[in-house]
Write a protein that holds these residues in place. Sequence first.
Motif, PDB file in Angstrom:
ATOM      1  N   PRO A   1       0.827  -1.216   0.000  1.00  0.00           N
ATOM      2  CA  PRO A   1       0.000   0.000   0.000  1.00  0.00           C
ATOM      3  C   PRO A   1       0.858   1.261   0.000  1.00  0.00           C
ATOM      4  O   PRO A   1       1.916   1.322   0.643  1.00  0.00           O
ATOM      5  N   LEU A   2       0.396   2.266  -0.720  1.00  0.00           N
ATOM      6  CA  LEU A   2       1.096   3.542  -0.726  1.00  0.00           C
ATOM      7  C   LEU A   2       0.806   4.310   0.556  1.00  0.00           C
ATOM      8  O   LEU A   2      -0.297   4.220   1.103  1.00  0.00           O
ATOM      9  N   PRO A   3       1.761   5.070   1.045  1.00  0.00           N
ATOM     10  CA  PRO A   3       1.511   5.872   2.253  1.00  0.00           C
ATOM     11  C   PRO A   3       0.611   7.066   1.935  1.00  0.00           C
ATOM     12  O   PRO A   3       0.464   7.461   0.775  1.00  0.00           O
ATOM     13  N   LEU A   4       0.025   7.625   2.973  1.00  0.00           N
ATOM     14  CA  LEU A   4      -0.730   8.854   2.802  1.00  0.00           C
ATOM     15  C   LEU A   4       0.215   9.976   2.394  1.00  0.00           C
ATOM     16  O   LEU A   4       1.365  10.049   2.876  1.00  0.00           O
ATOM     17  N   LEU A   5      -0.237  10.838   1.511  1.00  0.00           N
ATOM     18  CA  LEU A   5       0.609  11.931   1.056  1.00  0.00           C
ATOM     19  C   LEU A   5       0.628  13.055   2.083  1.00  0.00           C
ATOM     20  O   LEU A   5      -0.357  13.276   2.795  1.00  0.00           O
ATOM     21  N   PRO A   6       1.725  13.782   2.172  1.00  0.00           N
ATOM     22  CA  PRO A   6       1.790  14.910   3.118  1.00  0.00           C
ATOM     23  C   PRO A   6       0.882  16.044   2.661  1.00  0.00           C
ATOM     24  O   PRO A   6       0.627  16.205   1.457  1.00  0.00           O
ATOM     25  N   PRO A   7       0.396  16.845   3.594  1.00  0.00           N
ATOM     26  CA  PRO A   7      -0.460  17.984   3.218  1.00  0.00           C
ATOM     27  C   PRO A   7       0.224  18.951   2.261  1.00  0.00           C
ATOM     28  O   PRO A   7      -0.454  19.687   1.536  1.00  0.00           O
ATOM     29  N   SER A   8       1.540  18.933   2.221  1.00  0.00           N
ATOM     30  CA  SER A   8       2.271  19.897   1.395  1.00  0.00           C
ATOM     31  C   SER A   8       2.131  19.655  -0.103  1.00  0.00           C
ATOM     32  O   SER A   8       2.630  20.452  -0.905  1.00  0.00           O
ATOM     33  N   VAL A   9       1.464  18.554  -0.522  1.00  0.00           N
ATOM     34  CA  VAL A   9       1.238  18.362  -1.963  1.00  0.00           C
ATOM     35  C   VAL A   9       0.166  19.315  -2.468  1.00  0.00           C
ATOM     36  O   VAL A   9       0.000  19.488  -3.685  1.00  0.00           O
TER      37      VAL A   9
END
Length: 534
Positions: free
Chosen positions: A226-234
Amino acid sequence: MAESAEPGTERRRAAWLVGGPVGALTGGLIGLLAAAAGVAVGEFGAALSAAFGAGGPKAPVVAVGEWAIELSPAWLKEAAIRNFGTHDKTALLTGVYITIGVASVITGIVARRYPHVGTGLAAAFGLLGLIAAVTRPVVGFGSWFPALLAGAATVIVLRQLTLWSLQPGVSGPAADPDERRRFLVTLLGTGAGALIGGFGSRAWLNSRYNVAPARAAVVLPEAATPLPLLPPSVHPDVPDLEPFFTPNAQFYRVDTALTVPQVDPKEWMLRIHGMVDRPFTVSFAELLRMPLEEHDLTLTCVSNTIGGPYCGNARWLGAPLAPLLRQAGVQAGADQILSTSFDGMTIGTPVEAVLDGRQAMLAVAMNGQTLPVEHGFPCRMLVPGLYGYVSATKWVVDLELTTFAKNAAFWVGEGWAQQAPVKTASRIDVPGNGATVRAGTGTIVVAGVAWATHRGVDGVEVQVDKGPWAPADLATADTPDTWRQWSYPWHATPGQHILTVRCTDGTGTLQTPVIQDTLPDGATGYHSIQVTVE
């Protein structure tokens, strides 16, 4: 003298009823009702053939609409997409119904004066509907039977009502009020029957061929990694800027399917064949048992104009396609994957683009949800770096390994390019074009997205009133296969201004300023907007 004038008056009255305004109105109404009866019987025929297991039959009106799409030149299809967007299918079907209505009124008027000619015109329109049905990519009993019934019903109703309307008891000098009343009641009954029968049959078909319950029952397995959650900075914190991942309900839809194919996952089967050593098939259950992978991918339509909306970003879940091709054993010389959707649409994809290491997949989920029906449920194909018309087959059921020289996919036959890598593009989303904004403290945030799928975005620049280019602030990058959001603090002055954006892709290549239309391989040029600052 009075007695000798009376017969002439009655003859004129009779002629007025047959061929004058009242006659024309009666004929037009009869023609319209005959067409309505034909449409209703066509819907009933589709429901009847469905009841006998003839697959997912199409009503004749839909077949005619699809035929119109097929015969339309590429520029007309492009104009429809550009002007109507995701409502292009509704506009087309509306146009088909209006055309049928106008033609039926004219036919009815002609039939009042020349019954045999009117009957011939109705039969000719019925024949066109039958031709449209039997020339669909997927042809069977469920295709031609509804069209045949619709044409026959139209001819019979038109003929019978026209001849009845010409009877002396209805429109002659000695018209019988009871006979005329029965005729009018029959007209009303025909209209009511057409409405009830048409809508009833359509409702039954929609319930019979509705895979929403089957889709809801699908249990999605987790990705192997599974891919990790993306940071809010995207995603820059800018009001009105769309989220990094496009919600499924807002994701653009561009295809030629007038009615969304309803494919039962229990019956879905993918066939891999052609120039391979070991052809085989894959069921949906088998597909879900494979090691699935997640991948973030921005999908773009070749019909997207500069600054246009046909671009969306999502996290997809699916089976990698390259291992399946290797399992089949692609033979030397095969350079094209000719993929076919459930409704017969064909798309040609370079074999190299699937086997060169990029994350091409057979997707079954979108943004954590089972693939929406309108986006290809139960399975669609995705290949990063290519426009959708050469890579993103919805409702895919067949992969044939072949050559570009031997087989041309649908859109290539329509004048679009055979090879179509996504071009570097950028867009201003905030503020909107034509907006009036208040400077406030003197700083206005300009923001948008940029993409160069499979190459990534390394830089974005903004220009004000054709002045010097200034670098924008880039949000955190996800992968080279996704768009990159950006923002730019603009120290605005009152007045009207032109804002322009450009970007540089991951190879260091600057977006071209050369203006090119979408046909044949995608639009190019810089996106500009006009704003007023107060």
